[in-house]
Every structure is written in C-alpha cells, then in structure tokens.
Enzyme design. Structure first.
Site, PDB file in Angstrom:
ATOM      1  N   GLN A 178       3.188   9.961   1.132  1.00 23.54           N
ATOM      2  CA  GLN A 178       4.448   9.218   1.026  1.00 23.54           C
ATOM      3  C   GLN A 178       5.197   9.535  -0.269  1.00 23.54           C
ATOM      4  O   GLN A 178       6.355   9.136  -0.422  1.00 23.54           O
ATOM      5  CB  GLN A 178       4.195   7.709   1.136  1.00 23.54           C
ATOM      6  CG  GLN A 178       3.674   7.303   2.517  1.00 23.54           C
ATOM      7  CD  GLN A 178       3.509   5.804   2.600  1.00 23.54           C
ATOM      8  OE1 GLN A 178       2.499   5.268   2.185  1.00 23.54           O
ATOM      9  NE2 GLN A 178       4.513   5.121   3.120  1.00 23.54           N
ATOM     10  N   HIS A 206      -2.617   7.430   7.059  1.00 21.59           N
ATOM     11  CA  HIS A 206      -1.599   8.327   6.473  1.00 21.59           C
ATOM     12  C   HIS A 206      -2.219   9.641   5.996  1.00 21.59           C
ATOM     13  O   HIS A 206      -1.561  10.688   6.037  1.00 21.59           O
ATOM     14  CB  HIS A 206      -0.942   7.663   5.261  1.00 21.59           C
ATOM     15  CG  HIS A 206       0.252   6.815   5.559  1.00 21.59           C
ATOM     16  ND1 HIS A 206       1.402   7.320   6.127  1.00 21.59           N
ATOM     17  CD2 HIS A 206       0.505   5.495   5.322  1.00 21.59           C
ATOM     18  CE1 HIS A 206       2.304   6.333   6.232  1.00 21.59           C
ATOM     19  NE2 HIS A 206       1.785   5.215   5.770  1.00 21.59           N
ATOM     20  N   HIS A 215      -4.345   1.369   7.555  1.00 26.23           N
ATOM     21  CA  HIS A 215      -2.988   1.941   7.619  1.00 26.23           C
ATOM     22  C   HIS A 215      -2.853   3.102   6.620  1.00 26.23           C
ATOM     23  O   HIS A 215      -2.354   4.182   6.976  1.00 26.23           O
ATOM     24  CB  HIS A 215      -1.979   0.820   7.325  1.00 26.23           C
ATOM     25  CG  HIS A 215      -0.548   1.234   7.283  1.00 26.23           C
ATOM     26  ND1 HIS A 215       0.404   0.698   8.125  1.00 26.23           N
ATOM     27  CD2 HIS A 215       0.125   2.114   6.492  1.00 26.23           C
ATOM     28  CE1 HIS A 215       1.582   1.245   7.855  1.00 26.23           C
ATOM     29  NE2 HIS A 215       1.442   2.100   6.863  1.00 26.23           N
ATOM     30  N   GLU A 216      -3.324   2.878   5.391  1.00 27.63           N
ATOM     31  CA  GLU A 216      -3.168   3.916   4.355  1.00 27.63           C
ATOM     32  C   GLU A 216      -4.091   5.106   4.631  1.00 27.63           C
ATOM     33  O   GLU A 216      -3.691   6.257   4.426  1.00 27.63           O
ATOM     34  CB  GLU A 216      -3.443   3.340   2.963  1.00 27.63           C
ATOM     35  CG  GLU A 216      -2.532   2.187   2.557  1.00 27.63           C
ATOM     36  CD  GLU A 216      -1.055   2.425   2.783  1.00 27.63           C
ATOM     37  OE1 GLU A 216      -0.609   3.587   2.728  1.00 27.63           O
ATOM     38  OE2 GLU A 216      -0.336   1.440   3.048  1.00 27.63           O
ATOM     39  N   GLY A 276       0.838  -1.187   0.000  1.00 30.70           N
ATOM     40  CA  GLY A 276       0.000   0.000   0.000  1.00 30.70           C
ATOM     41  C   GLY A 276       0.878   1.243   0.000  1.00 30.70           C
ATOM     42  O   GLY A 276       2.038   1.191   0.427  1.00 30.70           O
ATOM     43  N   CYS A 311       6.031  -0.063   7.290  1.00 33.05           N
ATOM     44  CA  CYS A 311       5.671   1.072   6.438  1.00 33.05           C
ATOM     45  C   CYS A 311       6.878   1.453   5.604  1.00 33.05           C
ATOM     46  O   CYS A 311       7.999   1.500   6.126  1.00 33.05           O
ATOM     47  CB  CYS A 311       5.236   2.241   7.319  1.00 33.05           C
ATOM     48  SG  CYS A 311       4.774   3.715   6.404  1.00 33.05           S
ATOM     49  N   LEU A 312       6.645   1.750   4.328  1.00 35.03           N
ATOM     50  CA  LEU A 312       7.768   2.133   3.455  1.00 35.03           C
ATOM     51  C   LEU A 312       8.427   3.426   3.923  1.00 35.03           C
ATOM     52  O   LEU A 312       9.574   3.680   3.586  1.00 35.03           O
ATOM     53  CB  LEU A 312       7.277   2.281   2.009  1.00 35.03           C
ATOM     54  CG  LEU A 312       6.773   0.988   1.353  1.00 35.03           C
ATOM     55  CD1 LEU A 312       6.198   1.277  -0.028  1.00 35.03           C
ATOM     56  CD2 LEU A 312       7.870  -0.070   1.278  1.00 35.03           C
TER      57      LEU A 312
HETATM   58 NI    NI Z   1       2.673   3.348   5.703  1.00 32.70          NI
END
Ligand code: NI
Length: 152
Positions: free
Chosen positions: A51, A135, A131-132, A46, A89-90
């Site tokens: 991000q 963000h 999660h997304e 995701g 998380c990236l």
């Molecule tokens: Ni994330």
C-alpha cells in the site's frame, strides 16, 4: 518520518506477491516508521507494505486493543472459528463489504530487528491481521465479499 502515498485499487502493485524481508536494517526501520505515520494520517487501523508501493512482507496493525503490532514476514499458523463483518481498506476508498474471517488466529512473525514473535489474537484484531496479511499475497478484501449475515 514521512507520509508515503497510498496505492489505490487498480495499481498492479496491490496484486503482486510480496517477497520476505531478509535485511533488518535502518532502511526497514524507516519504512515501518513511515507506514505508521501514513496509516495514522489516513485514519486506518492497518497498513501493508504494497500500500506504500513496497513489495515486501511487512504490515503494521493498530486494532485499538492497546497494542501496536509490527509484522515482518507474518505467517498464520493456526486459525479457529469464523466471524463475518464489514471491512474497508485505505486502498479502496469509499467501499465496504462483509467478509468471512477466522475468529481466532495464531501468527508467527518477526519484529523490526528480526526477533521471532508470536501473537494470538481474536475478534476484530484477528480481522485486521488477516486483511493485512492478505495484502502481502495480492489479495484484497473485496475478493472475499460474502452475502452472509454479519456476526459482529
Ligand atoms: Ni487494506
């Protein structure tokens, strides 16, 4: 399509509240295509717009359930149950912790053309959606760290 640079924890852009998308134009389509390419290149499931340094309410999710979800202006309208499991998380490379999430959610959103869509997801896909969507409000998974025992 192009790979965009992924913002890393500590960058203020990850802590801002994103604004809704109001124009469903070519610029949005390019952004979403770039988000997919960037996410796959980084081996993620995701990715949310902050991000890639864009403060708009957009996320892409491929939770490996056979679907590729494009969420524009997503809203969780219903949630049921809970699950606890490890996340990463990236934007926070090398860090994982357990987080409590709803087990099942209903999400209303728009697609890249502005059409209304609704998704009912449960289990891991629900985790990635939550999660997304977090963000988009400047919330990172580490803020929700729990010491509870994992359920998945
Ligand atoms: Ni994330």
């Amino acid at each position: 399509m192009a790979i965009r640079q992924i913002t890393i924890d500590g960058d203020p852009v990850l802590r801002k509240k994103c604004r809704p998308v109001t124009e469903f134009n070519e610029r949005l389509h390019v952004l979403i295509d770039d988000m997919w390419e960037t996410m796959y290149k980084a081996d993620g499931v995701g990715l949310a717009a902050p991000q890639v340094n864009v403060l708009r309410r957009i996320a892409v999710v491929d939770p490996e359930d056979g679907n590729k979800y494009e969420l524009v202006n997503p809203v969780i309208v219903k949630s049921e149950g809970f699950q606890v499991g490890q996340e990463g998380c990236l934007s926070i490379p090398g860090f994982n912790c357990n987080v409590r999430r709803p087990y099942k959610i209903s999400v209303e959103a728009q697609d890249r053309n502005g059409n209304r869509v609704k998704y009912d997801v449960e289990g891991f896909p629900a985790v990635v959606f939550c999660h997304e969507i977090d963000h988009l409000d400047g919330i990172l998974f580490k803020d929700k760290r729990t010491e509870e025992e994992p359920t998945r």
